[in-house]
Scaffold this motif. Sequence first.
Motif, PDB file in Angstrom:
ATOM      1  N   ILE A   1       0.571  -1.388  -0.332  1.00  0.00           N
ATOM      2  CA  ILE A   1       0.101  -0.085   0.023  1.00  0.00           C
ATOM      3  C   ILE A   1       1.006   1.546   0.420  1.00  0.00           C
ATOM      4  N   GLY A   2       1.971   0.906   0.731  1.00  0.00           N
ATOM      5  CA  GLY A   2       2.767   2.422   0.915  1.00  0.00           C
ATOM      6  C   GLY A   2       3.656   3.070  -0.504  1.00  0.00           C
ATOM      7  N   ALA A   3       3.430   1.769  -1.475  1.00  0.00           N
ATOM      8  CA  ALA A   3       3.925   2.613  -2.648  1.00  0.00           C
ATOM      9  C   ALA A   3       3.571   3.127  -3.297  1.00  0.00           C
ATOM     10  N   TRP A   4       2.364   2.596  -3.805  1.00  0.00           N
ATOM     11  CA  TRP A   4       0.997   3.441  -4.216  1.00  0.00           C
ATOM     12  C   TRP A   4       0.930   5.338  -3.880  1.00  0.00           C
ATOM     13  N   GLY A   5       1.986   5.630  -2.651  1.00  0.00           N
ATOM     14  CA  GLY A   5       1.145   7.189  -2.468  1.00  0.00           C
ATOM     15  C   GLY A   5       2.208   7.431  -4.080  1.00  0.00           C
ATOM     16  N   ASP A   6       2.933   7.215  -4.616  1.00  0.00           N
ATOM     17  CA  ASP A   6       3.571   7.469  -5.980  1.00  0.00           C
ATOM     18  C   ASP A   6       4.483   6.965  -7.223  1.00  0.00           C
ATOM     19  N   LYS A   7       2.669   6.757  -7.644  1.00  0.00           N
ATOM     20  CA  LYS A   7       3.225   4.951  -8.029  1.00  0.00           C
ATOM     21  C   LYS A   7       2.528   5.808  -9.966  1.00  0.00           C
ATOM     22  N   PHE A   8       3.378   4.965 -11.232  1.00  0.00           N
ATOM     23  CA  PHE A   8       2.988   5.193 -12.116  1.00  0.00           C
ATOM     24  C   PHE A   8       3.200   3.855 -13.217  1.00  0.00           C
ATOM     25  N   LEU A   9       1.896   3.794 -13.736  1.00  0.00           N
ATOM     26  CA  LEU A   9       1.490   2.650 -14.030  1.00  0.00           C
ATOM     27  C   LEU A   9       1.439   2.656 -15.791  1.00  0.00           C
ATOM     28  N   VAL A  10       1.358   2.173 -16.850  1.00  0.00           N
ATOM     29  CA  VAL A  10       0.560   2.267 -18.177  1.00  0.00           C
ATOM     30  C   VAL A  10       0.105   1.095 -18.697  1.00  0.00           C
ATOM     31  N   TYR A  11      -1.015   1.198 -19.399  1.00  0.00           N
ATOM     32  CA  TYR A  11      -1.562  -0.328 -19.778  1.00  0.00           C
ATOM     33  C   TYR A  11      -2.641  -0.189 -21.378  1.00  0.00           C
ATOM     34  N   GLU A  12      -2.365  -0.668 -22.597  1.00  0.00           N
ATOM     35  CA  GLU A  12      -2.865   0.042 -22.963  1.00  0.00           C
ATOM     36  C   GLU A  12      -4.286  -0.847 -23.987  1.00  0.00           C
ATOM     37  N   VAL A  13      -4.994   0.099 -24.659  1.00  0.00           N
ATOM     38  CA  VAL A  13      -6.792  -0.218 -24.450  1.00  0.00           C
ATOM     39  C   VAL A  13      -6.842  -1.212 -26.375  1.00  0.00           C
ATOM     40  N   SER A  14      -6.397  -2.071 -26.909  1.00  0.00           N
ATOM     41  CA  SER A  14      -6.650  -2.056 -28.253  1.00  0.00           C
ATOM     42  C   SER A  14      -7.734  -2.862 -28.844  1.00  0.00           C
ATOM     43  N   SER A  15      -8.043  -3.056 -29.914  1.00  0.00           N
ATOM     44  CA  SER A  15      -8.510  -3.537 -30.194  1.00  0.00           C
ATOM     45  C   SER A  15      -8.990  -4.640 -32.685  1.00  0.00           C
ATOM     46  N   PRO A  16      -9.010  -5.603 -32.031  1.00  0.00           N
ATOM     47  CA  PRO A  16      -8.400  -6.762 -33.000  1.00  0.00           C
ATOM     48  C   PRO A  16      -9.508  -6.222 -34.213  1.00  0.00           C
ATOM     49  N   GLU A  17      -8.433  -5.535 -35.541  1.00  0.00           N
ATOM     50  CA  GLU A  17      -9.946  -5.643 -36.921  1.00  0.00           C
ATOM     51  C   GLU A  17     -11.045  -7.100 -36.226  1.00  0.00           C
ATOM     52  N   ALA A  18     -10.230  -7.978 -36.674  1.00  0.00           N
ATOM     53  CA  ALA A  18     -11.124  -8.953 -37.328  1.00  0.00           C
ATOM     54  C   ALA A  18     -12.192  -9.442 -36.292  1.00  0.00           C
ATOM     55  N   LYS A  19     -12.333  -7.915 -34.867  1.00  0.00           N
ATOM     56  CA  LYS A  19     -13.347  -8.286 -33.985  1.00  0.00           C
ATOM     57  C   LYS A  19     -14.272  -7.542 -34.247  1.00  0.00           C
ATOM     58  N   ALA A  20     -14.623  -6.429 -35.304  1.00  0.00           N
ATOM     59  CA  ALA A  20     -14.676  -5.079 -35.242  1.00  0.00           C
ATOM     60  C   ALA A  20     -15.773  -4.702 -35.999  1.00  0.00           C
ATOM     61  N   ASP A  21     -16.937  -4.398 -36.267  1.00  0.00           N
ATOM     62  CA  ASP A  21     -17.833  -4.002 -37.174  1.00  0.00           C
ATOM     63  C   ASP A  21     -17.463  -4.252 -38.568  1.00  0.00           C
ATOM     64  N   THR A  22     -17.110  -5.624 -38.642  1.00  0.00           N
ATOM     65  CA  THR A  22     -17.109  -5.756 -40.913  1.00  0.00           C
ATOM     66  C   THR A  22     -17.948  -4.881 -41.204  1.00  0.00           C
ATOM     67  N   THR A  23     -18.971  -4.508 -40.545  1.00  0.00           N
ATOM     68  CA  THR A  23     -20.194  -4.446 -42.181  1.00  0.00           C
ATOM     69  C   THR A  23     -19.655  -2.913 -42.502  1.00  0.00           C
ATOM     70  N   ARG A  24     -19.390  -2.505 -41.253  1.00  0.00           N
ATOM     71  CA  ARG A  24     -18.832  -0.622 -42.084  1.00  0.00           C
ATOM     72  C   ARG A  24     -17.533  -1.026 -42.923  1.00  0.00           C
ATOM     73  N   ILE A  25     -17.247   0.103 -43.115  1.00  0.00           N
ATOM     74  CA  ILE A  25     -15.845  -0.193 -44.615  1.00  0.00           C
ATOM     75  C   ILE A  25     -14.854   0.110 -43.703  1.00  0.00           C
ATOM     76  N   ASP A  26     -15.193   0.711 -42.447  1.00  0.00           N
ATOM     77  CA  ASP A  26     -13.926   1.658 -41.848  1.00  0.00           C
ATOM     78  C   ASP A  26     -13.910   0.504 -40.475  1.00  0.00           C
ATOM     79  N   LYS A  27     -14.519  -0.536 -40.740  1.00  0.00           N
ATOM     80  CA  LYS A  27     -14.083  -0.966 -38.650  1.00  0.00           C
ATOM     81  C   LYS A  27     -14.031  -1.431 -37.450  1.00  0.00           C
ATOM     82  N   VAL A  28     -14.900   0.329 -37.776  1.00  0.00           N
ATOM     83  CA  VAL A  28     -14.987   1.112 -36.401  1.00  0.00           C
ATOM     84  C   VAL A  28     -15.344  -0.023 -35.399  1.00  0.00           C
TER      85      VAL A  28
END
Length: 416
Positions: free
Chosen positions: A71-98
């Motif tokens: 718990i003490g380490a969270w007083g000054d903690k820096f983390l990174v995470y990523e959010v991604s979207s695989p094209e094949a899992k997106a809305d493929t009915t649109r030409i831009d696959k959003v």
Amino acid sequence: MKFTEIEVGTGFAGDRTARIYVKTKNLRASGVFIPSFGTKMTIRPGAGGDPRHPGSCVAKMDTGRTYTDNIGAWGDKFLVYEVSSPEAKADTTRIDKVAACTFQTHYKVDGNRGASPWSNGPDGGLRFDSAAYINPYGKQGAVFDRITPVMRYSRTDAAVKGVAEHVYDAIYAPQLTYPQKNDKDIPGNIWNGEWQPLHRNYRKFNAESKKTSAQNRTAKNAACAGLTNGQDEQCDEFPFASTKEGAGKGDGNFSVRYVPQADNSAAGSRLSQWYGQDRILDGDAYGMSVDRPTLRGLPSPARPLRRGSRHRDEEEVIRLQPGDRVLVAHQLAEAGCGRGASGTEHPQPITAVGGKREGELGPVDGAHHQISATAVVVPFAQPSNSAPRGSDKSGPAASVTSASCSCASLRTSTAL
């Protein structure tokens, strides 16, 4: 236990990935959560999308699904995470696959004498695409879609002056424009409590967009026939031909005017470039600004604030510099503003821009794929075996509390 969390996110042109930077500070642990009781805290980022497209939104950290530290380490903690979207899992009915995604951090505290339930950080929104039609600005990309982008012209810019004056009159003095119409109300204004955005129309997107484009062109040409042009002039239209709200909509809420050909060409080139740089896809909403920079331009009632100003119960103010963009999450029940339902959290964007009076904040920056940020305080409830008097022992942790909707500041609240 209570601490401050600050998140800054960066989207990219050329990749269906966004990176979220998390900073925790100002940690206050007491009771059963003091460090000597072996207390640890865990963060778990998450992302969700359209249930019709499972797997279209994924959140991950380099350390795996979660990260745990003393718990003490969270007083000054820096983390990174990523959010991604695989094209094949997106809305493929649109030409831009959003794919539209919601991202959010979750926290949990465990100690030798008790544990908290999971608490939620603020949620944010991302839109991923594979829009090849905005190349060369990246065939893939990610934007923060809770920020409404804004296209700007200036009447003091000689290169686009004729078009800028036309757009200005169309938005703010439509009764002076041609064709004449009683009660003409031309969209494009999202400022000063108005909310009439334009929506891009990409002609090659589908059959409906192609039809809209043709109707806009036909109606515009018919209207221009009633005007007389001068030498080296072209007939300009607003809303633009590349919008769903163009002349072809048929409601008469548009304007045509002859402007210098050079101005029309330069303004059109800038619009096309901005569409690509800011990843404005078919159907995307955006606002127009012509020499009207004002913080009241948020698409909801919002109080203008000076940089460094404070609201009641605030403990810290983030100091912004020109060019900083900040997406501030707030709780409507507390802040009393925004377009979401009462009691829900709804982010609003603000921007610090140059050229203002000292300490003044400006409108939303159009480059919403580059950066957004959220500043909040995440308070935890006491564990059920040591709940304070008057609390609901079976209830969840105290809700996330954050800044007022129109300033980049932090506000703390007392844990239940």
